[in-house]
Design an enzyme around this catalytic site. Structure first.
Site, PDB file in Angstrom:
ATOM      1  N   HIS A   1       1.095  15.083 -21.935  1.00 36.02           N
ATOM      2  CA  HIS A   1      -0.267  14.416 -22.729  1.00 36.02           C
ATOM      3  C   HIS A   1      -0.290  13.164 -22.000  1.00 36.02           C
ATOM      4  O   HIS A   1      -1.450  12.340 -21.694  1.00 36.02           O
ATOM      5  CB  HIS A   1       0.221  14.383 -24.329  1.00 36.02           C
ATOM      6  CG  HIS A   1      -0.556  13.570 -24.831  1.00 36.02           C
ATOM      7  ND1 HIS A   1      -1.368  13.544 -25.798  1.00 36.02           N
ATOM      8  CD2 HIS A   1      -0.865  12.235 -25.030  1.00 36.02           C
ATOM      9  CE1 HIS A   1      -2.136  12.702 -26.254  1.00 36.02           C
ATOM     10  NE2 HIS A   1      -1.606  11.623 -25.729  1.00 36.02           N
ATOM     11  N   GLU A   2       1.094  12.343 -21.788  1.00 36.57           N
ATOM     12  CA  GLU A   2       0.960  11.039 -21.259  1.00 36.57           C
ATOM     13  C   GLU A   2       0.620  10.996 -19.901  1.00 36.57           C
ATOM     14  O   GLU A   2      -0.220  10.116 -19.538  1.00 36.57           O
ATOM     15  CB  GLU A   2       2.291  10.471 -21.263  1.00 36.57           C
ATOM     16  CG  GLU A   2       2.961  10.267 -23.072  1.00 36.57           C
ATOM     17  CD  GLU A   2       1.983   9.468 -23.746  1.00 36.57           C
ATOM     18  OE1 GLU A   2       1.078   8.622 -23.327  1.00 36.57           O
ATOM     19  OE2 GLU A   2       1.787   9.727 -25.137  1.00 36.57           O
TER      20      GLU A   2
ATOM     21  N   GLU B   1      -7.853  11.236 -26.551  1.00 38.17           N
ATOM     22  CA  GLU B   1      -6.513  11.591 -27.193  1.00 38.17           C
ATOM     23  C   GLU B   1      -6.849  13.099 -26.986  1.00 38.17           C
ATOM     24  O   GLU B   1      -5.767  13.738 -26.654  1.00 38.17           O
ATOM     25  CB  GLU B   1      -6.248  11.032 -28.622  1.00 38.17           C
ATOM     26  CG  GLU B   1      -5.776   9.780 -28.819  1.00 38.17           C
ATOM     27  CD  GLU B   1      -4.117   9.889 -28.384  1.00 38.17           C
ATOM     28  OE1 GLU B   1      -3.475  10.819 -28.767  1.00 38.17           O
ATOM     29  OE2 GLU B   1      -4.015   9.010 -27.391  1.00 38.17           O
TER      30      GLU B   1
ATOM     31  N   HIS C   1      -3.296  11.140 -19.469  1.00 42.03           N
ATOM     32  CA  HIS C   1      -3.711   9.670 -19.644  1.00 42.03           C
ATOM     33  C   HIS C   1      -3.830   8.830 -18.440  1.00 42.03           C
ATOM     34  O   HIS C   1      -4.854   8.334 -18.231  1.00 42.03           O
ATOM     35  CB  HIS C   1      -2.935   8.889 -20.815  1.00 42.03           C
ATOM     36  CG  HIS C   1      -3.363   9.183 -22.113  1.00 42.03           C
ATOM     37  ND1 HIS C   1      -4.453   9.324 -22.743  1.00 42.03           N
ATOM     38  CD2 HIS C   1      -2.395   9.405 -23.361  1.00 42.03           C
ATOM     39  CE1 HIS C   1      -4.775   9.453 -24.025  1.00 42.03           C
ATOM     40  NE2 HIS C   1      -3.292   9.540 -24.363  1.00 42.03           N
TER      41      HIS C   1
END
Length: 263
Positions: free
Chosen positions: A131-132, A187, A135
């Site tokens: 997830h990070e 997100e 980003h």
């Protein structure tokens, strides 16, 4: 500093109809500049943690995160469309806070509280890092910089998080657009992109769901010991889990392919 901020805001006004990424490029927050700023901030964070004996360099938590990162790296590199190769680095911080982030250029920070308090499995850790990483790989920080310039973000972040090594890490990460709330759209992109990343690396994508269910189970404690920050940055709700469930079949296909021998 205030003159510089006003100048940047004037540029933002002229570029109102352009994308946030274009605005970031116009204000000097292009990919290479963001990566350079991230390197400088990351070095300060690591030094700060070392001085306070809060940098973890060995042990079960460090080994697991390092294993996951090394396994995800080649797939993240393949997904990198920034035009600048990432130089992956890992720092694990000893703190009860629940958080993790990836700065522009591949600078990773993980707090032991995230692993220990949520009792994360290796696959759930992969869901967090995936997830990070998305980003960073999709330069969501650049969009944040386009919405609000890094000079202003730095002022706010450093005044809000000047206390501890963990606070300094979060504050420095915030100047990179990390640790500040992203839009629901970004997100969602990080959720789904991160799940595909972990699946391609051979981690069962169902762990992305179990991760957020663990978050949901702790949501009632959001005011305690640093959990509120992570949940405010990464809001957990039924829509988020529904979006992940909808993409699970696609992710499972990638997972099965990763597990199938090439011969």
């Amino acid at each position: 500093m205030f003159h510089a901020i006003r100048s940047r805001l004037a540029v933002l006004g002229v570029a109102l109809l352009t994308s946030c990424t274009s605005v970031a490029n116009m204000t000097g927050d292009d990919t290479q500049s963001l990566n350079l700023q991230a390197q400088q901030q990351y070095g300060q964070v690591v030094t700060h943690a070392m001085q306070r004996n809060m940098l973890v360099r060995s042990g079960a938590d460090y080994d697991m995160v390092r294993t996951v990162l090394l396994r995800l790296e080649p797939f993240a590199d393949r997904a990198n469309k920034t035009g600048v190769p990432f130089q992956w680095h890992l720092a694990v911080f000893k703190t009860s806070e629940i958080n993790a982030w990836v700065m522009p250029g591949g600078l990773v920070g993980v707090y032991t509280g995230l692993i220990d308090r949520l009792h994360l499995t290796e696959a759930e850790t992969a869901a967090v890092l995936g997830h990070e990483m998305i980003h960073a790989l999709e330069e969501h920080a650049k969009e944040k910089a386009g919405e609000k310039t890094l000079s202003n973000l730095a002022t706010l972040a450093l005044s809000a998080y000047a206390g501890s090594a963990a606070g300094a890490a979060l504050g420095a990460a915030s100047t990179m657009g990390v640790g500040l709330p992203f839009s629901r759209r970004l997100e969602t992109r990080a959720d789904l992109g991160g799940m595909m990343l972990m699946a391609e690396a051979g981690y069962d994508p169902h762990a992305a769901l179990s991760l957020w269910r663990k978050m949901a189970s702790l949501q009632g404690q959001a005011g305690k010991e640093g959990l509120a920050q992570f949940l405010s940055d990464h809001p957990n709700d039924a829509d988020r889990q529904a979006a992940i469930e909808a993409e699970l079949p696609k992710a499972m296909t990638a997972y099965e392919q990763a597990r199938t021998p090439a011969w």
